[in-house]
Scaffold this active site. Structure first.
Site, PDB file in Angstrom:
ATOM      1  N   LYS A 233       1.034  -1.347   0.093  1.00  0.00           N
ATOM      2  CA  LYS A 233      -0.010  -0.125  -0.011  1.00  0.00           C
ATOM      3  C   LYS A 233       0.879   1.301   0.073  1.00  0.00           C
ATOM      4  CE  LYS A 233      -3.429   2.433   2.700  1.00  0.00           C
ATOM      5  NZ  LYS A 233      -4.055   2.364   3.981  1.00  0.00           N
TER       6      LYS A 233
ATOM      7  N   ARG B 136       8.781  10.776  12.369  1.00  0.00           N
ATOM      8  CA  ARG B 136       7.830  11.127  13.248  1.00  0.00           C
ATOM      9  C   ARG B 136       6.335  11.217  12.750  1.00  0.00           C
ATOM     10  NH1 ARG B 136       9.204  13.349  18.311  1.00  0.00           N
ATOM     11  NH2 ARG B 136      10.629  11.750  18.083  1.00  0.00           N
TER      12      ARG B 136
ATOM     13  N   PHE C 217      22.975  17.798  22.847  1.00  0.00           N
ATOM     14  CA  PHE C 217      23.213  17.270  24.315  1.00  0.00           C
ATOM     15  C   PHE C 217      21.944  17.667  25.075  1.00  0.00           C
ATOM     16  CE2 PHE C 217      27.327  16.792  22.805  1.00  0.00           C
ATOM     17  CZ  PHE C 217      27.671  15.637  23.487  1.00  0.00           C
TER      18      PHE C 217
ATOM     19  N   LYS D  50      24.829  26.892  24.198  1.00  0.00           N
ATOM     20  CA  LYS D  50      24.259  25.545  24.353  1.00  0.00           C
ATOM     21  C   LYS D  50      24.692  24.565  23.482  1.00  0.00           C
ATOM     22  CE  LYS D  50      20.532  24.945  26.817  1.00  0.00           C
ATOM     23  NZ  LYS D  50      18.994  25.981  26.777  1.00  0.00           N
TER      24      LYS D  50
ATOM     25  N   HIS E  30      14.872  21.238  19.268  1.00  0.00           N
ATOM     26  CA  HIS E  30      14.314  20.027  18.859  1.00  0.00           C
ATOM     27  C   HIS E  30      14.847  19.426  17.745  1.00  0.00           C
ATOM     28  CE1 HIS E  30      10.893  17.371  19.118  1.00  0.00           C
ATOM     29  NE2 HIS E  30       9.937  18.017  18.671  1.00  0.00           N
TER      30      HIS E  30
ATOM     31  N   HIS F 175      18.342  16.889  27.643  1.00  0.00           N
ATOM     32  CA  HIS F 175      16.760  16.431  27.364  1.00  0.00           C
ATOM     33  C   HIS F 175      16.063  16.992  28.394  1.00  0.00           C
ATOM     34  CE1 HIS F 175      13.681  14.042  26.143  1.00  0.00           C
ATOM     35  NE2 HIS F 175      14.290  14.144  24.733  1.00  0.00           N
TER      36      HIS F 175
ATOM     37  N   MET G 260      24.581  21.840  20.995  1.00  0.00           N
ATOM     38  CA  MET G 260      23.229  20.847  20.227  1.00  0.00           C
ATOM     39  C   MET G 260      23.599  19.536  20.226  1.00  0.00           C
ATOM     40  SD  MET G 260      21.436  23.219  19.957  1.00  0.00           S
ATOM     41  CE  MET G 260      21.496  25.025  20.240  1.00  0.00           C
TER      42      MET G 260
ATOM     43  N   ARG H 253      -6.581  24.558  25.939  1.00  0.00           N
ATOM     44  CA  ARG H 253      -6.483  26.097  26.121  1.00  0.00           C
ATOM     45  C   ARG H 253      -6.194  26.097  27.506  1.00  0.00           C
ATOM     46  NH1 ARG H 253      -6.318  30.685  28.131  1.00  0.00           N
ATOM     47  NH2 ARG H 253      -7.364  32.315  26.948  1.00  0.00           N
TER      48      ARG H 253
ATOM     49  N   HIS I 187       7.450  10.051  20.633  1.00  0.00           N
ATOM     50  CA  HIS I 187       8.063  10.672  21.737  1.00  0.00           C
ATOM     51  C   HIS I 187       7.102  11.132  22.551  1.00  0.00           C
ATOM     52  CE1 HIS I 187      12.233  11.366  24.146  1.00  0.00           C
ATOM     53  NE2 HIS I 187      12.039  10.079  23.573  1.00  0.00           N
TER      54      HIS I 187
ATOM     55  N   ASP J  91      19.936  12.951  19.034  1.00  0.00           N
ATOM     56  CA  ASP J  91      20.368  13.633  17.554  1.00  0.00           C
ATOM     57  C   ASP J  91      21.803  13.674  17.421  1.00  0.00           C
ATOM     58  OD1 ASP J  91      17.989  14.633  16.338  1.00  0.00           O
ATOM     59  OD2 ASP J  91      17.785  16.099  17.774  1.00  0.00           O
TER      60      ASP J  91
HETATM   61  C1  LIG Z   1      15.182  14.605  19.386  1.00  0.00           C
HETATM   62  C2  LIG Z   1      15.061  15.847  20.415  1.00  0.00           C
HETATM   63  O1  LIG Z   1      14.381  16.888  20.133  1.00  0.00           O
HETATM   64  S1  LIG Z   1      15.997  15.793  21.486  1.00  0.00           S
HETATM   65  C3  LIG Z   1      16.615  17.667  21.826  1.00  0.00           C
HETATM   66  C4  LIG Z   1      17.446  18.358  20.860  1.00  0.00           C
HETATM   67  N1  LIG Z   1      17.867  19.517  21.269  1.00  0.00           N
HETATM   68  C5  LIG Z   1      19.365  19.568  21.431  1.00  0.00           C
HETATM   69  O2  LIG Z   1      19.921  18.902  21.625  1.00  0.00           O
HETATM   70  C6  LIG Z   1      19.629  21.291  21.900  1.00  0.00           C
HETATM   71  C7  LIG Z   1      20.610  21.222  23.101  1.00  0.00           C
HETATM   72  N2  LIG Z   1      19.719  20.818  24.242  1.00  0.00           N
HETATM   73  C8  LIG Z   1      18.960  21.815  24.955  1.00  0.00           C
HETATM   74  O3  LIG Z   1      18.899  23.038  24.745  1.00  0.00           O
HETATM   75  C9  LIG Z   1      18.337  21.260  26.174  1.00  0.00           C
HETATM   76  O4  LIG Z   1      19.002  20.493  26.905  1.00  0.00           O
HETATM   77  C10 LIG Z   1      16.945  20.824  25.900  1.00  0.00           C
HETATM   78  C11 LIG Z   1      15.942  21.988  25.106  1.00  0.00           C
HETATM   79  C12 LIG Z   1      16.862  19.366  25.146  1.00  0.00           C
HETATM   80  C13 LIG Z   1      15.958  20.629  27.300  1.00  0.00           C
HETATM   81  O5  LIG Z   1      16.173  21.788  27.848  1.00  0.00           O
HETATM   82  P1  LIG Z   1      15.550  21.798  29.441  1.00  0.00           P
HETATM   83  O6  LIG Z   1      14.675  20.851  29.810  1.00  0.00           O
HETATM   84  O7  LIG Z   1      15.510  23.407  29.794  1.00  0.00           O
HETATM   85  O8  LIG Z   1      17.006  21.337  29.954  1.00  0.00           O
HETATM   86  P2  LIG Z   1      17.681  21.419  31.368  1.00  0.00           P
HETATM   87  O9  LIG Z   1      16.255  21.689  32.623  1.00  0.00           O
HETATM   88  O10 LIG Z   1      17.926  19.613  31.866  1.00  0.00           O
HETATM   89  O11 LIG Z   1      18.738  21.962  31.768  1.00  0.00           O
HETATM   90  C14 LIG Z   1      19.342  22.090  33.061  1.00  0.00           C
HETATM   91  C15 LIG Z   1      20.632  22.926  32.934  1.00  0.00           C
HETATM   92  O12 LIG Z   1      21.629  22.543  31.752  1.00  0.00           O
HETATM   93  C16 LIG Z   1      21.835  23.402  30.903  1.00  0.00           C
HETATM   94  N3  LIG Z   1      21.883  22.705  29.393  1.00  0.00           N
HETATM   95  C17 LIG Z   1      20.893  21.891  29.150  1.00  0.00           C
HETATM   96  N4  LIG Z   1      21.193  21.303  27.800  1.00  0.00           N
HETATM   97  C18 LIG Z   1      22.445  21.840  27.758  1.00  0.00           C
HETATM   98  C19 LIG Z   1      23.222  21.734  26.253  1.00  0.00           C
HETATM   99  N5  LIG Z   1      22.874  21.195  25.401  1.00  0.00           N
HETATM  100  N6  LIG Z   1      24.461  22.747  26.374  1.00  0.00           N
HETATM  101  C20 LIG Z   1      24.819  23.414  27.556  1.00  0.00           C
HETATM  102  N7  LIG Z   1      24.019  23.538  28.687  1.00  0.00           N
HETATM  103  C21 LIG Z   1      22.841  22.878  28.812  1.00  0.00           C
HETATM  104  C22 LIG Z   1      20.680  24.353  30.932  1.00  0.00           C
HETATM  105  O13 LIG Z   1      20.934  25.469  30.528  1.00  0.00           O
HETATM  106  C23 LIG Z   1      20.328  24.380  32.540  1.00  0.00           C
HETATM  107  O14 LIG Z   1      21.386  25.188  32.993  1.00  0.00           O
HETATM  108  P3  LIG Z   1      20.966  26.347  34.126  1.00  0.00           P
HETATM  109  O15 LIG Z   1      20.108  25.594  35.074  1.00  0.00           O
HETATM  110  O16 LIG Z   1      22.208  27.066  34.357  1.00  0.00           O
HETATM  111  O17 LIG Z   1      19.941  27.151  33.665  1.00  0.00           O
HETATM  112  O1  LIG Z   2      10.942  14.579  23.781  1.00  0.00           O
HETATM  113  C1  LIG Z   2      11.354  15.614  23.528  1.00  0.00           C
HETATM  114  O2  LIG Z   2      11.407  16.637  24.133  1.00  0.00           O
HETATM  115  C2  LIG Z   2      12.203  15.763  22.136  1.00  0.00           C
HETATM  116  C3  LIG Z   2      12.637  14.409  21.834  1.00  0.00           C
HETATM  117  O3  LIG Z   2      13.353  13.685  22.278  1.00  0.00           O
HETATM  118  C4  LIG Z   2      11.888  13.875  20.668  1.00  0.00           C
HETATM  119  O4  LIG Z   2      10.880  14.324  20.371  1.00  0.00           O
HETATM  120  O5  LIG Z   2      12.196  12.913  20.157  1.00  0.00           O
END
Ligand SMILES: CC(=O)SCCNC(=O)CCNC(=O)[C@H](O)C(C)(C)COP(=O)(O)OP(=O)(O)OC[C@H]1O[C@@H](n2cnc3c(N)ncnc32)[C@H](O)[C@@H]1OP(=O)(O)O
Ligand SMILES: O=C([O-])CC(=O)C(=O)O
Length: 375
Positions: free
Chosen positions: A72, A337, A259, A255, A222, A261, A257, A356, A187, A312
């Site tokens: 399909k 996804r 790293f 940040k 993300h 979650h 990238m 809402r 996810h 990632d």
């Molecule tokens: C498939 C996906 O979507 S997976 C996610 C992909 N995104 C990334 O890889 C982007 C880099 N990562 C990030 O920006 C974040 O880790 C996110 C957006 C994924 C999660 O954000 P949050 O839930 O707010 O992270 P969390 O609460 O664990 O952060 C704790 C601390 O670690 C820091 N931190 C978290 N991730 C990172 C990072 N990748 N690099 C540096 N510092 C980081 C935060 O700034 C925070 O510091 P603070 O307390 O001084 O403010």
């Molecule tokens: O769950 C999240 O916040 C991001 C993620 O890892 C995904 O969408 O695969």
């Protein structure tokens, strides 16, 4: 067993925004499950088409159901002429996620969802058509060729690579693409899926829900992180260089990238799986620099910040080893996804209340409009 991450603060952290039967994320002992199956088990013992069927239809298929499903999907890979014409007008320097967004939206004009009874058909159509949309645009805008999007490849991952490179992929590449699509499929209430559910809660159509989700996935916090991770590692010469570059970034409080979650506490279970495949690809490629510098980044980030690779990070090197242009990394995430998004839209519709939430007002106190001449 790791404990569930303690969540607080902005971004709706730690607040349940609804129920789902589709997946669990970061629950002690199980990491990530799709409808009760561990993602590692699925990565080792199923194909992406089986996982898509599981997510969209509720159970793993029998052999007969899988064969019928693959036939399909294969039959739904063609694109309408009007969509091809739109794709041909999008410039080569457009962001491929914008191409995906437009492609999905345009298909919503040509093959609109008039009734929710069409939701499964439309989900399957999008699953089949997304690799065609991105590769048709990419090959036309970059190579000037109008590709035939209907290949004989039995699987979506191999089909994608075939369209992109104009030849069937090796068995190793086809396998890694298949596993990658499994890892990215679903996810829970991540930002893009939540976007789709918010849109679904207004009783909007499937194409609008998915188009919105693509927009949310595009950002580097993300799905866009796999491309950003590639940009980070691509010029690292060796492990020492990787450490220097990362230390500089950490000092500047950048940040990193790929790293961290929002939900997982100690590790993202998808990382170990794609990391292993990246290592195999590095060996097959005869050039393991990208893999080695990625491992060095992983060690340093844990040592310095107790931050781990998310899904990632090792996808960057894995995709690069398969000659996939960096700007197509996040569109591949979309191709996978779509299953999670569509299943969440259907789940939202099955027990709907408009989403809402409230807001805490922090603006100025009530005041009177001053006539414009007196402002
Ligand atoms: C498939 C996906 O979507 S997976 C996610 C992909 N995104 C990334 O890889 C982007 C880099 N990562 C990030 O920006 C974040 O880790 C996110 C957006 C994924 C999660 O954000 P949050 O839930 O707010 O992270 P969390 O609460 O664990 O952060 C704790 C601390 O670690 C820091 N931190 C978290 N991730 C990172 C990072 N990748 N690099 C540096 N510092 C980081 C935060 O700034 C925070 O510091 P603070 O307390 O001084 O403010
Ligand atoms: O769950 C999240 O916040 C991001 C993620 O890892 C995904 O969408 O695969």
């Amino acid at each position: 067993m790791s404990e569930a991450k303690k969540l607080s603060g902005a971004g709706l952290r730690g607040q349940s925004a609804g129920e789902t039967a589709l997946s669990t994320v970061g629950v002690s002992g199980s990491g990530l499950t799709y409808r009760g199956y561990d993602v590692k088990d699925l990565g080792e013992n199923a194909t992406f088409e089986e996982v898509a069927y599981l997510i969209l239809y509720g159970e793993l298929p029998t052999q007969a159901q899988l064969d019928a499903y693959k036939t399909k999907l294969k039959g739904m890979r063609g694109l309408p002429q009007a969509l091809k014409e739109v794709l041909e007008r999008i410039p080569a320097d457009a962001h491929p996620m914008d191409v995906m967004r437009t492609g999905c939206s345009m298909l919503g004009n040509l093959e609109a969802e008039h009734s929710f009874s069409q939701q499964s058909e439309i989900s399957d159509r999008l699953l089949a058509a997304f690799p065609s949309i991105i590769c048709y645009w990419y090959r036309f805008s970059h190579d000037g060729v109008r590709i035939e999007t209907e290949t004989d490849d039995a699987q979506i991952g191999a089909h994608f690579l075939h369209l992109l490179h104009g030849k069937a992929p090796s068995a190793l590449h086809a396998k890694v693409m298949d596993v990658s699509l499994i890892l990215y499929a679903e996810h829970e209430f991540n930002a893009s899926t939540f976007t789709a559910r918010v849109c679904a809660s207004t009783l909007s159509d499937m194409h609008s829900c998915v188009t919105g989700a693509i927009g949310s996935l595009r950002g580097p916090l993300h799905g866009g992180a796999n491309e950003a991770a590639m940009e980070l590692i691509q010029d690292m010469k060796d492990e020492a260089d990787a450490r220097d570059i990362l230390m500089g970034k950490l000092e500047r409080k950048d940040k990193i990238m790929g790293f961290g979650h929002a939900i997982y506490r100690d590790s993202d279970p998808r990382n170990a799986i794609i990391k292993e495949w990246s290592e195999k690809l590095a060996a097959a490629n005869g050039d393991d620099r990208l893999y080695r510098v990625s491992v060095a980044c992983e060690a340093l980030m844990w040592e310095q910040k107790k931050l781990f690779c998310n899904a990632d990070f090792f996808h960057a090197s894995a995709y690069h080893y398969m000659d996939i242009p960096t700007k197509l990394f996040t569109p591949i995430f979309v191709c996978s996804r779509l299953t999670g998004w569509a299943a969440h839209v259907m789940e939202q519709r099955s027990n709907n209340r408009i989403i809402r939430p409230s807001a805490d007002y922090v603006g100025v106190a009530p005041r009177k409009v001053v006539p414009i001449a007196k402002r």
